[in-house]
Design a protein around this motif. Structure first.
Motif: not given
Lengths: 155, 93
Positions: A48-77
């Motif tokens: 997913r990251e390769q196709e739809y990257p999740t890096g964010l540039d917050i005013d010069g500071v980097g953060v990423a919010i990787p996630h997937t489709a729900v089918s790979h997830v058991k519970k919210h966290g």
């Protein structure tokens, strides 16, 4: 209040990673071990990251919010990692712009509508570069929760 | 008349939900009757009928013949007002 729901066992400080796939493997494994995600979660994160990257540039500071489709997830966290040194992510919405990321908020999402407030709160927290800078400085999981709590109380 | 807005991201999971919610709020504040169609990027083409605007939080290189605006500012928090203005501009036409 998301800080109340944060699970210390899903927080890693000083995580050693050479690239973003290491981040997915390390933090993804924690999600799987703790029962939040299925075994397929790590491969799904990387693809997913390769196709739809999740890096964010917050005013010069980097953060990423990787996630997937729900089918790979058991519970919210939410899993959080602070890396010992930054790794390169591509920026969300691009395929050629990179950002050096040292703070990761990995999401296990089952139903975004049910958790919309929480997702919006996370975004408000990571949109504050001072919060990101504070997170990068700490090596203590309790301190991470406190930084998020303090920010959340100002929202 | 009700305006149809497609909000799309890679998996229709997280970022498009946030963008969709922001657009609903924006339209409510501005008295625009809007119908949100929240889907994956790959599903845009088959949902184009009657669409006034497409907002995506991922890269899209194709031209669908419908105005397309990036919803990234809703995620990063940078440039939100400009994006809101651009969305209103399209929907008030």
């Amino acid at each position: 209040m998301i800080w109340k729901e944060l699970n210390e066992s899903l927080i890693i400080t000083n995580l050693k990673a050479n690239d973003y796939t290491d981040v997915m493997k390390e933090l993804g494994s924690v999600m799987i071990q703790e029962g939040y995600a299925k075994d397929s979660y790590i491969d799904a994160l990387i693809e997913r990251e390769q196709e739809y990257p999740t890096g964010l540039d917050i005013d010069g500071v980097g953060v990423a919010i990787p996630h997937t489709a729900v089918s790979h997830v058991k519970k919210h966290g939410i899993a959080i990692a602070v890396l010992d040194k930054p790794v390169t992510f591509f920026q969300m919405g691009t395929d050629d712009e990179t950002v050096e990321v040292q703070v990761i908020f990995m999401l296990a999402v089952i139903n975004a509508n049910e958790h919309l407030d929480q997702l919006q709160t996370i975004l408000k927290i990571i949109q504050d570069k001072n919060v990101l800078s504070d997170l990068m400085k700490t090596k203590d999981t309790k301190q991470i929760i406190k930084i998020i709590k303090d920010k959340e109380c100002t929202l | 008349m009700k305006k149809k807005v497609i909000v799309a991201c890679g998996g229709a999971v997280a970022t498009s939900t946030i963008a969709a919610n922001k657009i609903v709020e924006l339209c409510k504040e501005n008295g625009i009757d809007v119908e949100i169609c929240q889907i994956r990027i790959s599903e845009i083409e088959s949902n184009l009928e009657g669409t006034s605007l497409i907002v995506t939080t991922s890269k899209v290189k194709r031209d669908y013949g419908v105005p397309l605006i990036t919803g990234m500012p809703f995620i990063s928090g940078i440039g939100v007002e400009k994006t809101q203005a651009a969305i209103l501009d399209v929907l008030k036409r």
